[in-house]
Design a protein around this motif. Sequence first.
Motif, PDB file in Angstrom:
ATOM      1  N   ARG A 270       0.953  -1.098  -0.010  1.00  5.35           N
ATOM      2  CA  ARG A 270       0.162  -0.124   0.146  1.00  5.35           C
ATOM      3  C   ARG A 270       0.846   1.358   0.213  1.00  5.35           C
ATOM      4  O   ARG A 270       2.080   1.166   0.506  1.00  5.35           O
ATOM      5  N   LEU A 271       0.425   2.268  -0.566  1.00  2.00           N
ATOM      6  CA  LEU A 271       0.826   3.783  -0.645  1.00  2.00           C
ATOM      7  C   LEU A 271       0.405   4.349   0.615  1.00  2.00           C
ATOM      8  O   LEU A 271      -0.750   4.428   0.880  1.00  2.00           O
ATOM      9  N   LEU A 296       9.512   1.345   2.331  1.00  2.00           N
ATOM     10  CA  LEU A 296      10.415   1.625   1.186  1.00  2.00           C
ATOM     11  C   LEU A 296      10.085   3.131   0.971  1.00  2.00           C
ATOM     12  O   LEU A 296       8.743   3.346   0.357  1.00  2.00           O
ATOM     13  N   PRO A 297      10.741   4.007   1.125  1.00  2.00           N
ATOM     14  CA  PRO A 297      10.492   5.457   1.023  1.00  2.00           C
ATOM     15  C   PRO A 297      10.731   5.647  -0.568  1.00  2.00           C
ATOM     16  O   PRO A 297      11.476   5.058  -1.444  1.00  2.00           O
ATOM     17  N   VAL A 298       9.662   6.349  -1.184  1.00  2.00           N
ATOM     18  CA  VAL A 298       9.610   6.390  -2.749  1.00  2.00           C
ATOM     19  C   VAL A 298      10.225   7.800  -3.214  1.00  2.00           C
ATOM     20  O   VAL A 298      11.037   7.961  -3.958  1.00  2.00           O
ATOM     21  N   VAL A 299       9.821   9.132  -2.411  1.00  2.00           N
ATOM     22  CA  VAL A 299      10.480  10.285  -2.916  1.00  2.00           C
ATOM     23  C   VAL A 299      11.710  10.687  -2.168  1.00  2.00           C
ATOM     24  O   VAL A 299      12.613  11.197  -2.808  1.00  2.00           O
ATOM     25  N   VAL A 307       6.005   3.289   0.678  1.00  2.00           N
ATOM     26  CA  VAL A 307       5.279   1.978  -0.050  1.00  2.00           C
ATOM     27  C   VAL A 307       5.876   1.083   1.189  1.00  2.00           C
ATOM     28  O   VAL A 307       6.723   0.874   1.718  1.00  2.00           O
ATOM     29  N   VAL A 308       4.325   0.754   1.772  1.00  2.00           N
ATOM     30  CA  VAL A 308       4.570  -0.238   2.963  1.00  2.00           C
ATOM     31  C   VAL A 308       4.210  -1.729   2.282  1.00  2.00           C
ATOM     32  O   VAL A 308       3.037  -2.028   1.992  1.00  2.00           O
ATOM     33  N   ARG A 309       5.177  -2.544   2.582  1.00  2.00           N
ATOM     34  CA  ARG A 309       5.132  -4.037   2.140  1.00  2.00           C
ATOM     35  C   ARG A 309       4.862  -4.657   3.354  1.00  2.00           C
ATOM     36  O   ARG A 309       5.589  -5.002   4.354  1.00  2.00           O
TER      37      ARG A 309
END
Length: 397
Positions: A270-271, A296-299, A307-309
């Motif tokens: 999910r974002l 996981l940071p995107v920007v 992004v959370v996995r």
Amino acid sequence: MNHDLRLRVEGAYPERLLERCLTRGARFARVRRSGPRTLILETDAHSAEIVLALCKRYGLNHRVLRHGGLSALLRQMRCRWTLALGLILCAALCWGFLSRIWIIDIAFTGSVPGDASALRRCIAEEGLRPGIAASAVDAERLQKRLLANAGDYSFIGVRVQGIRLLVEASPEVPAPEVYEISHARDLVAARDGVVESVTVHSGEASVQVGDTVRRGQTLIRGEEDKSKEETTPVSALGEVIARCWYEGSAQAPLEKRIVTPTGRSENACRLELLGFSAPITECAGYKSEKLDEEILPVVGLFLPLEVVRTTHLEVEERTEAVDAAALEARLTVLARGEIQAKLAADGIDYELASAWEDVSQADGALRVRAVYEITTDIAVSRDALSEEVNETWKTVR
């Protein structure tokens, strides 16, 4: 005559050899026959030269059995000069070891315990450590320095005993509490108990042996009879020894939960941005599962988009009975530890009369209740009891 040499001579007529030696001036300390053709001669170095010369002249078998005397010793020392050097070196090392202090002991005398750490700190400040030369230790000066800096001691003695530095110290006995006998006060019970003995030094006893008292109850009244109709207030003094009980308990379940992974897993993503989230992929999950999240940071730092996995790991849960005897032993230690913590917190002097444990099971748990039965002096002033209550209230708050 000395007999530094022992010779063995073999021949057909050894007596004739002996006669010739005597005629040439040889002297013997002892002559004995060890066989029909063998003589053992004990003589000095000059006579031995005569005997050996005649043996060589007539071809007789001979052998020197023992060398003795100072000359033999010097000859052996010349042959083994490294041994002499080793002995000298060993003696030097022993002298160097025995001339230094390697052990620093502190012994306390008297009934009052002392603080060894304070004495050791003062000794270290004076530069005295294991390995220092004994000649560098000024026992009288160290004694004065310790008396001045180590604390309250009535006596400190310093002695050098070979490789040991012994410091004997006697802590000062604290002055007894001074009571104003005319200052009226009562002695009350510091805790619940059953009275075993009452000793009154001043005042009048309010309880007797066998009475059950509660915390705060008056034990010795601060008054004495002045006459049949009149009493005078005094400071109550005395001891009331009572039997008291301390309890501690501990419990734990009789079954333990065991979680075992099955190896099956599913992932969901999910974002997330500023508290809002939007699913990317979803999964149904498992009835019994363990979740593991990875962010996981995107920007990056400019926009907190992540992004959370989430990984769903399927697990199997089961319960297993624990060893009741081992669990009881562990809980007993915990229950007794709770009692000892209470006794340490109260800071009382006591004697342990008896101790026991009660073990029970309820609602799938094992419970151990430990009890210490002690005897102690429960008589304190009312002011001391009030201060104890105030300290307890501060701790609770």
